[in-house]
Design an enzyme around this catalytic site. Structure first.
Site, PDB file in Angstrom:
ATOM      1  N   SER A 139     -36.207 -34.510 -20.082  1.00 40.34           N
ATOM      2  CA  SER A 139     -35.385 -35.714 -20.233  1.00 40.34           C
ATOM      3  C   SER A 139     -34.214 -35.651 -19.274  1.00 40.34           C
ATOM      4  O   SER A 139     -33.835 -34.561 -18.796  1.00 40.34           O
ATOM      5  CB  SER A 139     -34.867 -35.802 -21.676  1.00 40.34           C
ATOM      6  OG  SER A 139     -33.851 -36.779 -21.813  1.00 40.34           O
ATOM      7  N   TYR A 152     -31.093 -32.610 -29.608  1.00 43.05           N
ATOM      8  CA  TYR A 152     -32.233 -33.068 -28.807  1.00 43.05           C
ATOM      9  C   TYR A 152     -31.988 -32.700 -27.346  1.00 43.05           C
ATOM     10  O   TYR A 152     -32.864 -32.138 -26.670  1.00 43.05           O
ATOM     11  CB  TYR A 152     -32.407 -34.577 -28.949  1.00 43.05           C
ATOM     12  CG  TYR A 152     -33.473 -35.156 -28.043  1.00 43.05           C
ATOM     13  CD1 TYR A 152     -34.818 -35.068 -28.382  1.00 43.05           C
ATOM     14  CD2 TYR A 152     -33.134 -35.806 -26.848  1.00 43.05           C
ATOM     15  CE1 TYR A 152     -35.804 -35.595 -27.555  1.00 43.05           C
ATOM     16  CE2 TYR A 152     -34.103 -36.340 -26.024  1.00 43.05           C
ATOM     17  CZ  TYR A 152     -35.436 -36.228 -26.373  1.00 43.05           C
ATOM     18  OH  TYR A 152     -36.395 -36.755 -25.543  1.00 43.05           O
TER      19      TYR A 152
END
Length: 240
Positions: A139, A152
């Site tokens: 990400s 996360y």
């Protein structure tokens, strides 16, 4: 590497980025094996694909990982590309809830340690192929912290550095190691954090296909390209 005539496993392949990748790779003449937790969603996804099958299971659970890996080796011995795309995210502010540890434990397991284990289970078979690849989906948050997705981001940062190390470790084998780094993407997965403002998942899939064809191992997509460029510049200065 070749982008057709492969056998490809995609975790989290029933929706979002995973399904967009499955559609594109299926259309390129690859055999695609999608995985997800929900059989109904898998069945719906299969209706949108050609030359595809599904294996239901939750890769965050050790017994499921072992079962799925065993099924792949027995029923799909020609598997040569593994795409670790499935993930889990909990939006929250650290220190403001009673669930920090629970959220972190689940994200680290699903987004990091489970991927390491699943890769370990399949890596010996991938090494035996004349051409194979491993794609880990991280990400933009693997490079910048997020107060709204703190653990996360931490789990994706852990996967980012593991992927870089794995690539170096496997450099003398036939296994190419790619890292796909999308920004915010408009999917159901990202809906709780404003996913409607993100790029379409088809853009992520298209960039992955180009990178596979050109052996571009780091694959920043969309806004991640600017962040990645800054990190590369800083890294070059440190080396000098």
């Amino acid at each position: 590497m070749n982008t057709s005539a492969n056998t490809i496993f995609i975790s989290g392949g029933s929706a979002g980025i995973g399904l967009a990748i499955a559609k594109l790779l299926s259309a390129q003449g690859n055999k695609v094996i999608i995985n997800g937790r929900n059989q109904q969603r898998l069945d719906k996804a299969l209706q949108q694909l050609t030359n595809a099958v599904a294996i239901q299971g939750d890769l965050s659970i050790e017994n499921d990982r072992i079962r799925i890996a065993t099924t792949l080796k027995q029923d799909h011995p020609d598997l040569n590309i593994l795409i670790n795309n499935a993930g889990e995210a909990f939006p929250y502010s650290p220190g403001q809830t009673a669930n920090d540890y629970e959220y972190a434990a689940r994200e680290i397991n699903t987004n990091y340690t489970a991927i390491i284990h699943f890769t370990q289970l399949l890596l010996p078979a991938l090494k035996q192929k004349p051409q194979s690849a491993l794609v880990n989906v991280t990400s933009i948050l693997s490079m910048i912290p997020s107060s709204g997705l703190p653990t996360y981001a931490a789990s994706k940062a852990a996967l980012h550095f593991y992927t870089q190390s794995l690539r170096q470790s496997l450099s003398d084998t036939n296994v190419r190691v790619f890292e796909l780094m999308p920004p915010l993407v408009n999917t159901d997965f990202s809906a709780p954090i404003g996913g409607e403002n993100g790029i379409p998942p088809q853009e992520v899939a298209a960039d992955l296909l180009v990178a596979l064809a050109s052996d571009q191992f780091d694959i920043p997509v969309g806004q991640t390209k600017a962040v990645y460029a800054l990190f590369q510049e800083a890294s070059a200065k440190l080396k000098n």
